[in-house]
Design a protein around this motif. Structure first.
Motif, PDB file in Angstrom:
ATOM      1  N   GLN A 128       0.828  -1.208   0.000  1.00  0.00           N
ATOM      2  CA  GLN A 128       0.000   0.000   0.000  1.00  0.00           C
ATOM      3  C   GLN A 128       0.863   1.258   0.000  1.00  0.00           C
ATOM      4  OE1 GLN A 128      -3.320  -2.369   2.687  1.00  0.00           O
ATOM      5  NE2 GLN A 128      -2.406  -0.523   3.510  1.00  0.00           N
ATOM      6  N   VAL A 129       1.944   1.220   0.772  1.00  0.00           N
ATOM      7  CA  VAL A 129       2.836   2.379   0.855  1.00  0.00           C
ATOM      8  C   VAL A 129       3.474   2.667  -0.497  1.00  0.00           C
ATOM      9  CG1 VAL A 129       5.036   3.175   1.813  1.00  0.00           C
ATOM     10  CG2 VAL A 129       3.282   2.258   3.326  1.00  0.00           C
ATOM     11  N   GLY A 130       3.807   1.623  -1.265  1.00  0.00           N
ATOM     12  CA  GLY A 130       4.395   1.835  -2.581  1.00  0.00           C
ATOM     13  C   GLY A 130       3.455   2.584  -3.510  1.00  0.00           C
ATOM     14  N   VAL A 131       2.199   2.156  -3.567  1.00  0.00           N
ATOM     15  CA  VAL A 131       1.214   2.839  -4.408  1.00  0.00           C
ATOM     16  C   VAL A 131       0.975   4.256  -3.890  1.00  0.00           C
ATOM     17  CG1 VAL A 131      -1.175   2.812  -5.229  1.00  0.00           C
ATOM     18  CG2 VAL A 131       0.108   0.674  -5.091  1.00  0.00           C
ATOM     19  N   ALA A 132       0.890   4.392  -2.565  1.00  0.00           N
ATOM     20  CA  ALA A 132       0.685   5.713  -1.968  1.00  0.00           C
ATOM     21  C   ALA A 132       1.884   6.632  -2.220  1.00  0.00           C
ATOM     22  CB  ALA A 132       0.411   5.588  -0.478  1.00  0.00           C
ATOM     23  N   SER A 133       3.080   6.058  -2.278  1.00  0.00           N
ATOM     24  CA  SER A 133       4.268   6.867  -2.562  1.00  0.00           C
ATOM     25  C   SER A 133       4.221   7.430  -3.976  1.00  0.00           C
ATOM     26  CB  SER A 133       5.544   6.027  -2.372  1.00  0.00           C
ATOM     27  OG  SER A 133       5.719   5.679  -1.015  1.00  0.00           O
ATOM     28  N   LEU A 134       3.731   6.627  -4.914  1.00  0.00           N
ATOM     29  CA  LEU A 134       3.538   7.143  -6.280  1.00  0.00           C
ATOM     30  C   LEU A 134       2.534   8.296  -6.288  1.00  0.00           C
ATOM     31  CD1 LEU A 134       3.431   4.006  -8.626  1.00  0.00           C
ATOM     32  CD2 LEU A 134       4.940   5.986  -8.835  1.00  0.00           C
ATOM     33  N   THR A 135       1.460   8.131  -5.528  1.00  0.00           N
ATOM     34  CA  THR A 135       0.471   9.199  -5.420  1.00  0.00           C
ATOM     35  C   THR A 135       1.101  10.464  -4.838  1.00  0.00           C
ATOM     36  OG1 THR A 135      -1.385   7.668  -5.170  1.00  0.00           O
ATOM     37  CG2 THR A 135      -1.684   9.888  -4.284  1.00  0.00           C
ATOM     38  N   MET A 136       1.865  10.299  -3.766  1.00  0.00           N
ATOM     39  CA  MET A 136       2.502  11.459  -3.141  1.00  0.00           C
ATOM     40  C   MET A 136       3.496  12.110  -4.094  1.00  0.00           C
ATOM     41  SD  MET A 136       1.263  12.234  -0.245  1.00  0.00           S
ATOM     42  CE  MET A 136       2.465  13.542  -0.096  1.00  0.00           C
ATOM     43  N   ALA A 137       4.237  11.287  -4.840  1.00  0.00           N
ATOM     44  CA  ALA A 137       5.206  11.849  -5.791  1.00  0.00           C
ATOM     45  C   ALA A 137       4.500  12.693  -6.842  1.00  0.00           C
ATOM     46  CB  ALA A 137       6.011  10.730  -6.450  1.00  0.00           C
TER      47      ALA A 137
END
Length: 443
Positions: free
Chosen positions: A299-308
């Motif tokens: 989940q953090v990986g997908v969320a990191s893309l969102t944050m980026a």
């Protein structure tokens, strides 16, 4: 077998110096002391378990805690090996969750034991470090997968009775031991999850530095300084992780461990947990039956893309966003968050901006904007590059990959920042009325 005879590929360079208290933190102007006694990575630890635990002097009655899966892959072996020095039959938890109810039940099961040996990864480690921290008993952990960065951190990610997931003070393990062959043979999605947790460094650092520059939040560079060289090397071999490559797995463990040690240096999880983790925490807390059972790191990986996308989209603008007073929709939060709403409303109020405070922050943001753009570029991984790294490691890159309903994922992006008082670029986007344009492109 004597520990001196163990095979070593020098996988713990720098880590050994930190554990020994020989690492000099130039930022603090002193050597750093950390509460760890032994961190050992080897291709195989088979036959070495007794020696590793014995030198920690953990007491005469040791509890080995595993779940059904980790018992099969390593826990049973560890329990058998520790019988000569007080190891008991393992306590095997069935489908445990890192919540207060499970922690209380485990505390009851551990009564009468001098210390605890956890065999597992995220949930097992968090439960054991939290429970033992409550009464001062020491614990050690044998990892079974490179799935997260919390092995050496001094906090535990726990779900409160209200349903709110938070980082609570816990303790470091006296010993952290990795049988690399066991971890490399673990299901590949576990290493992919750990890799995604590492990718979060870039967006967390961007958020934290922005918060430092804009609001005066404490910021320390040493947690990033100790891991960046290894992160670069890890990214080069991300494509080898799905193959169970030993060296790539070892590199992943180095970054995960150094991240945890960095958190231990400063006693706070900001170096690896900012806006991206708030999105993941929202999913865990409020998905309910919609939760697909995905791992924290996935989940953090997908969320990191969102944050980026949010960070880089805002920073590409010629002028600074202009924020309006922070909206606090208490009724909506109660409807979405249930019993957790009271805590979340308090968290959101702590960072809410209005009146003179808002005017001052807007003025500072406008003044700093060109400088902030330059400063933050050095921390970033471009969105396309991050997406490729995650895909190469076998990690999800979209809500669809996670198996999460797209509208619920967008809800998590829209409202995740309401759960914590850490100020991120989502707060800027939300307060400036620009968040919806980024939410619309989530897939």
């Amino acid at each position: 077998m004597d520990l001196a005879e163990m095979d070593s590929r020098n996988w713990t360079t720098l880590i050994d110096d930190i554990v020994a208290g020989d690492f000099y933190d130039a930022e603090a102007g002193k050597k750093v002391s950390v509460p760890y006694e032994s961190i050992v990575f080897r291709e195989s630890l088979d036959g070495m378990e007794e020696a590793l635990i014995g030198r920690l002097k953990l007491g005469e009655k040791l509890a080995v805690v595993a779940d059904e899966n980790t018992y099969d892959v390593l826990g049973g072996r560890v329990a058998r090996a520790l019988k000569p020095i007080g190891g008991e039959a393992a306590i095997v938890l069935k489908n445990p969750h890192a919540d207060m109810q499970t922690a209380a039940a485990l505390a009851d099961q551990l009564k009468g034991y001098d210390s605890v040996i956890a065999v597992g990864s995220g949930t097992l480690n968090d439960l054991c470090k939290y429970v033992t921290a409550q009464d001062g008993r020491r614990y050690a952990v044998f990892s079974t997968a490179a799935s997260m960065n919390g092995y050496t951190s001094t906090t535990a990610s726990m779900t409160l009775d209200s349903g709110l997931k938070v980082s609570l003070p816990a303790q470091a393990p006296a010993g952290f031991f990795v049988d690399m062959a066991v971890s490399a043979a673990a299901p590949s999605h576990l290493s992919a999850s750990g890799f995604a947790d590492c990718v979060a460094r870039s967006v967390a650092q961007v958020d934290w530095w922005m918060s430092h520059r804009l609001l005066g939040t404490l910021y320390r560079s040493v947690p990033f300084d100790i891991q960046i060289a290894d992160e670069i090397e890890l990214n080069k071999c991300a494509h080898l992780l799905p193959q169970g490559d030993i060296e790539a797995t070892a590199r992943l463990y180095r970054v995960l461990t150094l991240c945890g040690l960095g958190i231990g240096f400063i006693g706070m999880s900001n170096p690896g947990s900012m806006g991206e983790h708030q999105i993941s925490h929202y999913i865990d807390c409020f998905a309910g039956a919609r939760h697909p059972g995905t791992l924290h790191g996935q989940q953090v990986g997908v969320a990191s893309l969102t944050m980026a996308r949010i960070q880089q989209g805002l920073l590409a603008q010629n002028s600074a966003p202009v924020m309006k007073p922070t909206p606090i929709d208490t009724e909506g939060m109660k409807k979405r968050m249930g019993t957790a709403a009271t805590d979340c409303i308090e968290q959101l109020r702590r960072k809410a901006l209005d009146g003179e405070a808002l005017n001052a922050v807007n003025h500072k943001l406008a003044t700093l904007w060109p400088e902030l753009q330059r400063e933050l570029r050095q921390f970033m991984i471009p969105v396309q590059e991050m997406e490729k790294l995650l895909a190469d490691a076998g990690a999800p890159t979209t809500a669809a990959d996670l198996g999460i309903d797209l509208e619920f994922y967008r809800e998590a992006v829209r409202h995740g920042h309401e759960m914590r008082d850490r100020f991120s670029f989502v707060d800027i986007a939300a307060n400036a009325g620009q968040l919806e344009q980024f939410i619309a492109i989530q897939t």
